[in-house]
Design a protein around this motif. Structure first.
Motif, short mmCIF file in Angstrom:
data_model
loop_
_atom_site.label_atom_id
_atom_site.label_comp_id
_atom_site.label_asym_id
_atom_site.label_seq_id
_atom_site.Cartn_x
_atom_site.Cartn_y
_atom_site.Cartn_z
N LEU A 1 7.29 13.85 -5.70
CA LEU A 1 7.33 14.36 -4.33
C LEU A 1 6.14 13.88 -3.53
N VAL A 2 4.97 13.87 -4.15
CA VAL A 2 3.76 13.45 -3.44
C VAL A 2 3.81 11.97 -3.09
N VAL A 3 4.12 11.12 -4.06
CA VAL A 3 4.06 9.68 -3.82
C VAL A 3 5.23 9.20 -2.98
N ALA A 4 6.44 9.71 -3.26
CA ALA A 4 7.62 9.24 -2.51
C ALA A 4 7.59 9.73 -1.07
N LEU A 5 7.29 11.01 -0.88
CA LEU A 5 7.25 11.54 0.48
C LEU A 5 6.06 10.99 1.25
N GLY A 6 4.92 10.85 0.58
CA GLY A 6 3.75 10.30 1.25
C GLY A 6 3.99 8.88 1.72
N ALA A 7 4.56 8.04 0.84
CA ALA A 7 4.85 6.65 1.23
C ALA A 7 5.90 6.59 2.32
N ALA A 8 6.91 7.46 2.27
CA ALA A 8 7.97 7.44 3.27
C ALA A 8 7.44 7.84 4.64
N VAL A 9 6.63 8.88 4.70
CA VAL A 9 6.10 9.34 5.99
C VAL A 9 5.14 8.31 6.57
N LEU A 10 4.25 7.78 5.74
CA LEU A 10 3.30 6.77 6.23
C LEU A 10 4.04 5.51 6.70
N ALA A 11 5.04 5.09 5.96
CA ALA A 11 5.79 3.89 6.34
C ALA A 11 6.54 4.11 7.65
N THR A 12 7.12 5.28 7.84
CA THR A 12 7.87 5.56 9.07
C THR A 12 6.96 5.63 10.28
N LEU A 13 5.81 6.31 10.15
CA LEU A 13 4.89 6.41 11.27
C LEU A 13 4.33 5.03 11.65
N ALA A 14 3.97 4.24 10.65
CA ALA A 14 3.48 2.89 10.94
C ALA A 14 4.59 2.01 11.51
N ALA A 15 5.81 2.23 11.06
CA ALA A 15 6.93 1.41 11.53
C ALA A 15 7.25 1.68 13.00
N VAL A 16 7.07 2.92 13.45
CA VAL A 16 7.34 3.24 14.85
C VAL A 16 6.42 2.44 15.76
N GLY A 17 5.13 2.45 15.47
CA GLY A 17 4.19 1.69 16.29
C GLY A 17 4.41 0.20 16.20
N THR A 18 4.68 -0.31 15.00
CA THR A 18 4.91 -1.74 14.82
C THR A 18 6.18 -2.18 15.54
N ALA A 19 7.25 -1.41 15.38
CA ALA A 19 8.51 -1.76 16.03
C ALA A 19 8.40 -1.68 17.55
N TYR A 20 7.64 -0.72 18.05
CA TYR A 20 7.45 -0.61 19.50
C TYR A 20 6.77 -1.86 20.05
N CYS A 21 5.76 -2.35 19.37
CA CYS A 21 5.09 -3.58 19.82
C CYS A 21 6.02 -4.79 19.74
N THR B 1 1.79 0.86 -3.43
CA THR B 1 2.85 0.00 -3.95
C THR B 1 4.16 0.21 -3.20
N TYR B 2 4.54 1.46 -3.00
CA TYR B 2 5.80 1.74 -2.31
C TYR B 2 5.74 1.33 -0.84
N LEU B 3 4.55 1.37 -0.25
CA LEU B 3 4.42 0.94 1.14
C LEU B 3 4.73 -0.55 1.30
N THR B 4 4.43 -1.36 0.28
CA THR B 4 4.70 -2.79 0.38
C THR B 4 6.18 -3.08 0.53
N PHE B 5 7.04 -2.17 0.03
CA PHE B 5 8.47 -2.37 0.16
C PHE B 5 9.06 -1.53 1.29
N SER B 6 8.51 -0.36 1.51
CA SER B 6 9.09 0.55 2.50
C SER B 6 8.75 0.15 3.92
N LEU B 7 7.54 -0.37 4.14
CA LEU B 7 7.12 -0.68 5.51
C LEU B 7 7.98 -1.75 6.18
N PRO B 8 8.29 -2.88 5.52
CA PRO B 8 9.17 -3.85 6.19
C PRO B 8 10.55 -3.29 6.49
N PHE B 9 11.12 -2.53 5.55
CA PHE B 9 12.44 -1.95 5.79
C PHE B 9 12.41 -0.94 6.93
#
Length: 289
Positions: free
Chosen positions: A78-98, A154-162
């Motif tokens: 729960l800690v690693v999967a949810l943490g990576a998912a939330v961080l990836a989504t928040l970073a993706a919003v800013g990246t996608a907006y740019c 590790t999970y951010l390396t795959f989750s962030l591009p997606f």
């Protein structure tokens, strides 16, 4: 010429449509039904190959917590999967907006690379990641191998591009006029992003978060190498439990299936909670004027 029918119920006769639907539901539900039945079946009966228990052994769901450290595995997952998912989504919003709202050199290359990153097999990155994490521990004193932080990275390396690609597709459907109206009313670009774009991006964020969470929750390859007994995820605990039952006098298949149900429960619960947002993010065409 009459209007072409695009609905399956209009193309196929009703009996054929119902029969095809019943077959698909049966194929999808059969493994789940077998899993649930074996999870409440006594171990002696599950080993004998019975398809229906003579009595309900609900105690399998109680004994599994002492047989295998599933609580610790669930907490780590729960800690690693949810943490990576939330961080990836928040970073993706800013990246996608740019990427969507601005034009700059290398923008198309970056957009295309997001798709290319998804084609890379994860097994190619196991050794490089392990070497990088080991070097970080040797030169910087930061322990990543065997820690939850290492799994999140590790999970951010795959989750962030997606997640970035999902948000790019979603933000393209949000009219620029809404943001311009907010700017006219006195909002800054950041204010327009937080007050206008972000609320409209909730369906896309739900899709990105859910799939990124599944990516980390179901991972076995990286978590089997980058964890230690104290940081094992639920998938690894389940794998170790299954391997320990091979060749045993009386395999605890009932508890094994009960543990599988417990591991699947958080994912099912997450899908039910965000069902409306997932449907909206996957099936709608964005904001309708």
């Amino acid at each position: 010429m009459g209007r072409r029918h695009t609905q399956p119920a209009m193309i196929l006769p009703r009996p054929v449509h119902l029969a095809c639907t019943a077959v698909m539901v049966a194929v999808a539900a059969a493994p789940v039904a077998f899993l649930l039945l074996v999870s409440v079946m006594p171990d002696a009966e599950s080993v004998s190959g019975r398809l229906w228990p003579s009595r309900l052994a609900v105690g399998n769901y109680v004994r599994l917590w002492t047989t295998v450290p599933m609580a610790q595995g669930l907490a780590n997952s729960l800690v690693v999967a949810l943490g990576a998912a939330v961080l990836a989504t928040l970073a993706a919003v800013g990246t996608a907006y740019c990427l969507v709202r601005f034009t700059f050199v290398g923008r198309l290359v970056l957009l295309r690379s997001l798709v290319g990153f998804q084609a890379l097999p994860g097994t190619m990155l196991i050794l490089p990641l392990f070497v990088v994490f080991s070097s970080a521990q040797a030169f910087l004193g930061v322990q990543l191998v065997g820690s939850r932080v290492g799994l999140v990275v590790t999970y951010l390396t795959f989750s962030l591009p997606f997640a970035t690609w999902v948000m790019v597709v979603h933000l393209r459907k949000i009219p620029v006029a809404l943001e311009e109206a907010a700017r006219i009313d006195g909002a800054s670009r950041l204010g327009a992003l937080l007050r206008v774009i972000l609320p409209l991006s909730v369906p896309g964020m739900a899709v990105a978060t859910t799939f990124c969470f599944l990516n980390g929750w179901n991972d076995v390859v990286f978590s089997s190498i980058l964890t230690q007994p104290e940081t094992r995820t639920a998938a690894i605990e389940l794998q170790v439990f299954a391997q320990s039952q091979e060749g045993g006098a009386l395999p605890l298949y009932g508890q094994l299936m009960a543990a599988s149900v417990v591991c699947a429960a958080p994912v099912v619960l997450l899908s039910v909670i965000f069902q409306r947002q997932l449907v909206g993010g996957l099936a709608t065409d964005g904001v309708k004027g």
